[in-house]
Structure formats: C-alpha cells, structure tokens
Write an enzyme that holds these catalytic residues in place. Structure first.
Site, mmCIF file in Angstrom:
data_model
loop_
_atom_site.group_PDB
_atom_site.id
_atom_site.type_symbol
_atom_site.label_atom_id
_atom_site.label_comp_id
_atom_site.label_asym_id
_atom_site.label_seq_id
_atom_site.Cartn_x
_atom_site.Cartn_y
_atom_site.Cartn_z
ATOM 1 N N GLY A 163 0.842 -1.194 0.000
ATOM 2 C CA GLY A 163 0.000 0.000 0.000
ATOM 3 C C GLY A 163 0.874 1.241 0.000
ATOM 4 N N ASP A 164 0.237 2.397 -0.191
ATOM 5 C CA ASP A 164 0.963 3.674 -0.194
ATOM 6 C C ASP A 164 2.014 3.766 -1.293
ATOM 7 O OD1 ASP A 164 -0.477 4.430 2.110
ATOM 8 O OD2 ASP A 164 0.893 3.201 3.302
ATOM 9 N N LYS B 179 -0.887 5.349 -5.490
ATOM 10 C CA LYS B 179 -1.995 5.045 -6.409
ATOM 11 C C LYS B 179 -2.902 6.244 -6.629
ATOM 12 C CE LYS B 179 -3.490 1.708 -3.785
ATOM 13 N NZ LYS B 179 -2.368 1.615 -2.843
ATOM 14 N N GLY C 142 -5.917 5.466 2.286
ATOM 15 C CA GLY C 142 -5.639 6.898 2.284
ATOM 16 C C GLY C 142 -5.011 7.241 0.950
ATOM 17 N N HIS C 143 -5.815 7.771 0.043
ATOM 18 C CA HIS C 143 -5.316 8.087 -1.293
ATOM 19 C C HIS C 143 -5.117 9.591 -1.403
ATOM 20 C CE1 HIS C 143 -7.385 4.096 -2.585
ATOM 21 N NE2 HIS C 143 -6.201 3.904 -2.076
ATOM 22 N N GLN D 60 -5.059 -0.420 -0.738
ATOM 23 C CA GLN D 60 -3.964 -1.150 -0.095
ATOM 24 C C GLN D 60 -3.034 -1.719 -1.179
ATOM 25 O OE1 GLN D 60 -7.345 -1.852 1.307
ATOM 26 N NE2 GLN D 60 -6.831 -0.010 2.426
ATOM 27 N N THR E 53 -3.835 7.988 6.670
ATOM 28 C CA THR E 53 -5.041 7.714 7.453
ATOM 29 C C THR E 53 -4.791 7.888 8.946
ATOM 30 O OG1 THR E 53 -5.841 6.199 5.771
ATOM 31 C CG2 THR E 53 -6.774 5.929 7.956
ATOM 32 N N GLY F 137 -1.527 8.882 10.342
ATOM 33 C CA GLY F 137 -0.414 9.762 10.674
ATOM 34 C C GLY F 137 0.800 9.024 11.227
ATOM 35 N N ARG F 138 0.732 7.691 11.282
ATOM 36 C CA ARG F 138 1.855 6.922 11.836
ATOM 37 C C ARG F 138 3.079 7.029 10.930
ATOM 38 N NH1 ARG F 138 -0.617 0.986 12.429
ATOM 39 N NH2 ARG F 138 -1.781 1.674 10.605
ATOM 40 N N ARG G 250 5.781 5.669 8.707
ATOM 41 C CA ARG G 250 5.844 4.377 8.012
ATOM 42 C C ARG G 250 7.228 3.776 8.165
ATOM 43 N NH1 ARG G 250 3.095 7.194 2.893
ATOM 44 N NH2 ARG G 250 0.928 7.080 3.573
HETATM 45 P P1 IMP Z 1 -6.666 -2.770 8.510
HETATM 46 O O1 IMP Z 1 -6.868 -2.772 7.037
HETATM 47 O O2 IMP Z 1 -7.036 -1.462 9.155
HETATM 48 O O3 IMP Z 1 -7.291 -3.946 9.166
HETATM 49 O O4 IMP Z 1 -5.094 -2.913 8.772
HETATM 50 C C1 IMP Z 1 -4.383 -4.099 8.486
HETATM 51 C C2 IMP Z 1 -2.962 -3.794 8.041
HETATM 52 O O5 IMP Z 1 -3.004 -3.159 6.768
HETATM 53 C C3 IMP Z 1 -2.212 -2.819 8.945
HETATM 54 O O6 IMP Z 1 -0.845 -3.151 8.903
HETATM 55 C C4 IMP Z 1 -2.423 -1.478 8.269
HETATM 56 O O7 IMP Z 1 -1.428 -0.548 8.595
HETATM 57 C C5 IMP Z 1 -2.383 -1.887 6.822
HETATM 58 N N1 IMP Z 1 -3.145 -0.988 5.942
HETATM 59 C C6 IMP Z 1 -4.492 -0.905 5.822
HETATM 60 N N2 IMP Z 1 -4.827 0.005 4.900
HETATM 61 C C7 IMP Z 1 -3.681 0.496 4.416
HETATM 62 C C8 IMP Z 1 -3.374 1.443 3.399
HETATM 63 O O8 IMP Z 1 -4.249 2.012 2.736
HETATM 64 N N3 IMP Z 1 -2.045 1.707 3.170
HETATM 65 C C9 IMP Z 1 -1.069 1.057 3.863
HETATM 66 N N4 IMP Z 1 -1.305 0.159 4.802
HETATM 67 C C10 IMP Z 1 -2.605 -0.136 5.080
HETATM 68 MG MG MG Z 2 -2.236 5.264 1.443
#
Ligand code: IMP
Ligand code: MG
Length: 401
Positions: free
Chosen positions: A11-12, A15, A39-40, A211, A287, A289-290, A292
């Site tokens: 993800g990230d 896209k 988070g796009h 994702q 989404t 703010g953590r 990465r």
């Molecule tokens: P969940 O989708 O919130 O259940 O998260 C499960 C895992 O997917 C976690 O490690 C999140 O940080 C990661 N994750 C979920 N959505 C995204 C995204 O859009 N970008 C990056 N990581 C994501």
């Molecule tokens: Mg993202």
C-alpha cells in the site's frame, strides 16, 4: 478498454496520484474493496486531499462507484463528501446497495482485537466489518432506510461481542447512519446492474485498488494483512462484473518500500538512514499519521505481485525521493537456511534479502536511473510505462514502448 490500477507492495505506492492522472481518459472510476483504512492522496488546485472512501476520480468529474466489496462508514462518507465538494470536485458517487457498513461497534472491536494480537490495523473497523459480513449478521446499505432495523442488528453485534453499550447509544447511532443514508438516497443503487449496463453501452472503467498486493487476505503476509481482496480479481467479485471486463492491469510500485503496522519486512532499514528516507519521502500514514517503516525496493515481492495480479505494465513512483543517493540497493532474491528463493514463501519471516547495489541518480535522465528501470523490467518481466517524480500531475513521465 477497462483498467485496474493496483498497488504491488504494502500500500501507499502512490496510487491516488496515478488514478487521478489516468482517470481523465475513463468514464467511471470504481472501488471494489476496503474502506476508510485507505488513504489516497490527491493534489487538486494546489490542495493536498486525502481520500479514504471516495474513489480518486472524483476530482476529474467522474462517476465514482463504491462497490459491494467495500465496507463503508456512512458518517465518514458524509464528511468526506462535503470536503471534496468544498474543494470543488465535480464528480458524483454511486453507492452499492449491497455494500456492508462499518459502525462504531466495528471500530471498537478493531481496537480491542488489535491490542491482543497487534497487527497494527488502522482501527477503522475493517476486520470486524468483513467478519460480520462473512458471519451473515452484517448490515448492508439497502437496510439503512429503517433506523430501527439498523439498531436491532447493532444490538445483536454488541451482544455477540460482549460490549457494554447502552440501547440509547445504539439507537442514536442508528439514527445518524439512517440520516446519512437518506442524504445519499439518490446515490444508492444496485451498482452491479448500473455498471454492467454502462460497460455494455461502451463506457470505460478504471478499477481503483486499495492497499497493496502484499496486504491481500490470501496472498499477503498473513496475518499481517487487511481483511479484503486487494488483487484485481476483487474488481470482479467486489463490483459484480464478469472477470473478462478487467481488460488490463497496471501495477503501481514505489522506488523503495514502506509498510505501516506490524509484519515481516525483509528489506527494512533502520536508524538514521531510515529517518532520512522517511523524511525525504514524507512517509507518514495518510489515514493514521503513523510514521511508516521504510526499506529498499523488494523485487521478490514485486515479482510475485506481478504474477498474482497479471500486471503487465508498471507505474514507478516517488523516484525523486531517491535522488542524490550515492548508492541504492534492490533485493532480487531471498535466502533462508542456505536456500535461495525468487518468490516469497508462505511466511517470509527470517528471509534475508539478496541485494544488487546500484548507483544512485540525480535526475531521471541519468544512465543510473535507466539501469534501475531495466533491472525492474528484467526481474519482473513487466514494462515500466509511467514514472512519477513529484506530487503534481505534471511530474509524470510516460514511456512509449
Ligand atoms: P486494517 O486494514 O485497518 O485492518 O489494517 C491491516 C494492516 O493493513 C495494517 O498493517 C495497516 O497498517 C495496513 N493498511 C491498511 N490500509 C492500508 C493502506 O491504505 N495503506 C497502507 N497500509 C494499510
Ligand atoms: Mg495510502
């Protein structure tokens, strides 16, 4: 010609920008999975906007579909809708009657569960929403026009999860969700019928993945994955269109790797080098703010994702972030217990990357950058068709080959 655009890493990959850029040449942009965990990031009129539920085609004035494979937080959708309208988006949305919704109970459960098993989810209620869906006690969008029925189902969930929530609280939230549904009444349709007709009528669709392939429920780094199908097959099941309507797949990869949350990450780097890369790339979750986690490009995972997704074309993003590095590294294989692997095993923990070291570049016209692209193409057998070297739409280069 319809196109699926999906992330091939964790993800990230960028896209949002790619979809925004390409959606100009499509009639419809449709999302098929996930929810507000996505988070796009899109830049529109100089503003940086994070989209979570609404497809990134909204700023191109497109019809944007939220498919049945998604899990939708209706209250958040209302907020996001007013935000994009404030920024001047001219597109419209269609919401599937069959999509499941996320309530505060799902979000609460997500937080509770994650404290126990620590995946580092986004706490947006995604896992529990797919859980209630599969358990066949979920709430679907078409049911939201009856607030009491929503409250009743929520009470069943609260009971099942042993949650201490008052009947009054549940009723209040059910009314709120009901209000949101009424607000979107004309946008809520049987999107699978609408979409199949539109395609039959010659309209073109961009399927927006969310994702990345390595967070796919089946083929990602389970259990450190999301609860949805992120691969392009999900476009068929999550929108109710035949697989043959997904004509092409474009895979998006970032010039290096990032991962938010827990889970194995063989090419991860630490310390000052990681901080430098994180800051250069602005690698903080859109989404949550953590910060990465960051690392080098992992072509073992990309090779696998290309195979799984059928991506024959790649968009390579954030290449400007690696500018000015003297040397960069790219993983081309893994090693574990003396065994060399070109594809990831079912559990990639303790896999050691085998790196190729390359010269860095100061510009995308440099020979070193060309070699980086050639290495990716050689190792994955997919062609790099687009390169993104900055946030703005203009900072995109297309390769004609
Ligand atoms: P969940 O989708 O919130 O259940 O998260 C499960 C895992 O997917 C976690 O490690 C999140 O940080 C990661 N994750 C979920 N959505 C995204 C995204 O859009 N970008 C990056 N990581 C994501
Ligand atoms: Mg993202």
């Amino acid at each position: 010609m319809n196109l699926a655009v999906i992330g091939l890493q964790f993800g990230d990959e960028g896209k949002g920008k790619i979809v925004d850029y390409l959606s100009e040449s499509f009639d419809i942009v449709a999302r098929y999975s996930g929810g507000s965990n996505a988070g796009h990031t899109v830049i529109y009129n100089g503003n940086k906007i994070h989209l979570h539920l609404i497809p990134s085609g909204i700023f191109q004035g497109k019809k944007c579909v939220l498919g049945s494979g998604m899990v939708i937080d209706m209250v958040q959708l209302m907020d996001e809708w007013s935000e994009v309208k404030e920024y001047g988006a001219s597109g419209d949305i269609l919401i599937s009657t069959r999509a499941h919704i996320v309530t505060s109970l799902h979000k609460k459960m997500d937080a509770l569960e994650d404290r126990k098993r620590n995946i580092g989810t986004t706490k947006r209620g995604i896992g529990p929403a797919y859980e209630t869906k599969m358990k066949r006690i979920g709430i679907r969008v078409h049911e939201l026009f009856d607030a009491d029925a929503v409250a009743k189902k929520m009470r069943i969930m609260a009971e099942m999860w042993n949650m201490d929530v008052s009947v009054k609280e549940i009723q209040r939230e059910a009314e709120e969700i009901h209000y949101a549904a009424k607000y979107f009444k004309s946008n809520i349709v049987d999107t699978e019928i609408w979409l199949n007709r539109a395609i039959d009528d010659g309209k073109t669709v961009l399927f927006e993945g969310s994702q990345g392939a390595m967070l796919d429920i089946d083929f990602g780094t389970y259990p450190y994955v999301t609860s949805a199908v992120t691969l392009p097959g999900g476009a068929s099941t999550g929108l109710g269109i035949p697989p043959r309507f997904v004509h092409r797949v474009l895979g998006v990869i970032k010039a290096y790797s990032t991962r938010v949350g827990e889970g194995p990450f063989p090419t991860e780097i630490h310390g000052a080098d990681a901080e430098k890369l994180r800051d250069a790339g602005g690698e903080y979750g859109a989404t949550t703010g953590r910060p990465r986690r960051v690392g080098w490009m992992d072509l073992v995972l990309v090779r696998y994702s290309v195979m799984l997704s059928g991506a024959d074309e790649l968009a390579l993003t954030k290449v400007d972030v690696l500018k000015g590095y003297d040397k960069i590294r790219v993983a081309v294989a893994y090693e574990r217990d003396g065994k060399k692997m070109l594809y990831p095993p079912a559990n990639i923990e303790n896999c050691k990357p085998v790196y190729v070291e390359m010269n860095g570049w100061s510009d995308i016209t440099d020979d070193a950058f060309r070699q980086f692209v050639e290495l990716i193409e050689r190792e994955t057998k997919a062609k790099v068709k687009m390169v993104s070297y900055g946030r703005e739409r203009e900072k995109t280069m297309l390769f004609k080959k």
